[in-house]
Design an enzyme around this catalytic site. Structure first.
Site, PDB file in Angstrom:
ATOM      1  N   CYS A 261       0.870  -1.188   0.000  1.00 13.35           N
ATOM      2  CA  CYS A 261       0.000   0.000   0.000  1.00 13.35           C
ATOM      3  C   CYS A 261       0.904   1.233   0.000  1.00 13.35           C
ATOM      4  O   CYS A 261       1.790   1.339   0.846  1.00 13.35           O
ATOM      5  CB  CYS A 261      -0.904  -0.016   1.236  1.00 13.35           C
ATOM      6  SG  CYS A 261      -1.884   1.495   1.380  1.00 13.35           S
TER       7      CYS A 261
ATOM      8  N   LYS B 126       2.241  -9.459  -2.010  1.00 13.99           N
ATOM      9  CA  LYS B 126       1.863  -8.432  -2.996  1.00 13.99           C
ATOM     10  C   LYS B 126       2.880  -7.304  -2.951  1.00 13.99           C
ATOM     11  O   LYS B 126       3.085  -6.666  -1.910  1.00 13.99           O
ATOM     12  CB  LYS B 126       0.459  -7.913  -2.706  1.00 13.99           C
ATOM     13  CG  LYS B 126      -0.060  -6.968  -3.803  1.00 13.99           C
ATOM     14  CD  LYS B 126      -1.550  -6.766  -3.666  1.00 13.99           C
ATOM     15  CE  LYS B 126      -2.097  -5.858  -4.754  1.00 13.99           C
ATOM     16  NZ  LYS B 126      -3.561  -5.681  -4.638  1.00 13.99           N
TER      17      LYS B 126
ATOM     18  N   THR C 290      -0.946  -0.424  -6.288  1.00 17.81           N
ATOM     19  CA  THR C 290      -1.125   0.846  -7.003  1.00 17.81           C
ATOM     20  C   THR C 290       0.166   1.672  -7.060  1.00 17.81           C
ATOM     21  O   THR C 290       1.083   1.487  -6.261  1.00 17.81           O
ATOM     22  CB  THR C 290      -2.201   1.680  -6.298  1.00 17.81           C
ATOM     23  OG1 THR C 290      -1.856   1.801  -4.911  1.00 17.81           O
ATOM     24  CG2 THR C 290      -3.563   1.023  -6.428  1.00 17.81           C
TER      25      THR C 290
ATOM     26  N   GLY D  28      -6.272   0.999 -12.313  1.00 20.58           N
ATOM     27  CA  GLY D  28      -7.056   1.099 -13.547  1.00 20.58           C
ATOM     28  C   GLY D  28      -6.179   1.029 -14.791  1.00 20.58           C
ATOM     29  O   GLY D  28      -4.962   0.821 -14.708  1.00 20.58           O
TER      30      GLY D  28
ATOM     31  N   GLY E 241      -9.583  -5.638 -10.247  1.00 26.63           N
ATOM     32  CA  GLY E 241     -10.025  -4.746  -9.179  1.00 26.63           C
ATOM     33  C   GLY E 241     -10.886  -3.614  -9.697  1.00 26.63           C
ATOM     34  O   GLY E 241     -12.115  -3.702  -9.728  1.00 26.63           O
TER      35      GLY E 241
HETATM   36  C1  SIN Z   1      -6.131   1.269   1.294  1.00 27.51           C
HETATM   37  O1  SIN Z   1      -6.946   0.732   2.035  1.00 27.51           O
HETATM   38  O2  SIN Z   1      -5.643   2.359   1.590  1.00 27.51           O
HETATM   39  C2  SIN Z   1      -5.690   0.620   0.022  1.00 27.51           C
HETATM   40  C3  SIN Z   1      -4.878  -0.571   0.297  1.00 27.51           C
HETATM   41  C4  SIN Z   1      -3.730  -0.736  -0.640  1.00 27.51           C
HETATM   42  O3  SIN Z   1      -3.438   0.118  -1.464  1.00 27.51           O
HETATM   43  O4  SIN Z   1      -3.049  -1.765  -0.519  1.00 27.51           O
END
Ligand code: SIN
Length: 301
Positions: A125, A160, A188, A212, A260
């Site tokens: 994240c 991940k 991301t 995306g 996703g």
């Molecule tokens: C989030 O809950 O902030 C997104 C989680 C992630 O980007 O892994």
């Protein structure tokens, strides 16, 4: 029709198209719905050791080519999440619990307590202080967290990874050394958007993660690099919206593919992608195994 069933990352999957972490993964009901709609497996929203409200809003904004989110890992804590996993497991597809922590023993404690078909370690994240890529950009921490979860659980462990690094292969090799059963690539890309009328960043957290179609070429490149160097399977995620995207990701070397942001179109994306993938394999007279990594081997006639 060619079979889409596949064994990947220690799990037997009816098909290789999975629900990615973070989208519709907070309740057993929504996870079941993804499974009934054709997902070969489902990944939950990330859960940690304590309840978290997440970042202040706005937490999501549409941008050209995708979505920016800064949810901030909101979750009820693993202690209040087992019922949702159990409800999702009734669907019959593997349920992969995404978990996060800020040190190896915290991850291990969650993995020891939670019952799921596999764990996906959120080491990626890009916008949560002390979590995600704040650990996951260091190979030694990736290795030690992975090793700790492997020692604490007897189900497959997927890791991940973040693309926000100079060398994702180094991180993948570290996870492999720690005993990971599969790599999931990518989370991301760290990003931001600014409101030009007010001059303020739009997201409450200022920074977020871009997902995306805009990130698909980055994900394809990461999967290709990882699959070329690692012995363990790579699961591709990032901008997959269509069956053509899934074919491309598998050709890059992905054994399975997570979807996703495309779920914004509805649960029908699983059926669309699996049907398109089946028809493609039939037209090319190929198996899924033959398609996997084709871009690193030889070209189609
Ligand atoms: C989030 O809950 O902030 C997104 C989680 C992630 O980007 O892994």
């Amino acid at each position: 029709m060619p079979s889409l069933s596949i064994y990947a990352g220690g799990l037997q999957l009816n098909n290789p198209i999975l629900l990615a972490a973070g989208i519709l993964g907070t309740t057993g009901a929504s996870l079941c719905r993804a499974a009934r709609s054709g997902a070969g497996g489902v990944v939950t929203k990330s859960v940690g050791s304590l309840p978290r409200e997440g970042h202040p809003g706005p937490t999501i904004v549409h941008v050209e080519g995708g979505l920016l989110n800064a949810m901030g890992l909101p979750n009820p804590s693993y202690k209040d999440f087992q019922d949702e996993i159990d409800a999702a497991r009734a669907s019959g597809v593997p349920v992969i619990a995404s978990i996060f922590g800020s040190f190896a023993a915290e991850f291990a404690q969650i993995a020891r307590s939670l019952k799921a078909d596999a764990f996906e370690l959120n080491l990626s994240c890009p916008h949560a202080e002390k979590y995600g890529s704040e650990l996951g950009r260091y190979p030694d921490l990736v290795e030690s967290v992975t090793g700790a979860v492997k020692a604490a659980s007897n189900v497959p462990v997927w890791v991940k990874l973040t693309p926000n690094t100079a060398d994702i292969v180094e991180l993948g090799l570290a996870a492999q050394r720690g005993g990971a059963d599969a790599i999931v690539a990518i989370n991301t890309l760290k990003a931001m958007a600014i409101d030009i009328e007010t001059g303020y960043p739009i997201l409450g957290n200022r920074f977020g993660g871009l997902s995306g179609p805009a990130i698909k070429p980055v994900a394809v490149r990461c999967v290709y690099e990882l699959a070329g160097r690692l012995e363990i399977p790579v699961i591709g995620v990032g901008g997959v919206s269509t069956w053509e995207d899934a074919v491309e990701m598998i050709m890059a070397g992905a054994s399975a593919v997570q979807v996703g942001t495309a779920l914004l179109r509805g649960y029908g994306v699983f059926e669309e992608i699996t049907t398109g993938l089946s028809r493609y394999l039939e037209r090319k007279s190929m198996t899924l195994e033959e398609l996997c990594g084709l871009a690193g081997k030889e070209k189609l006639q």
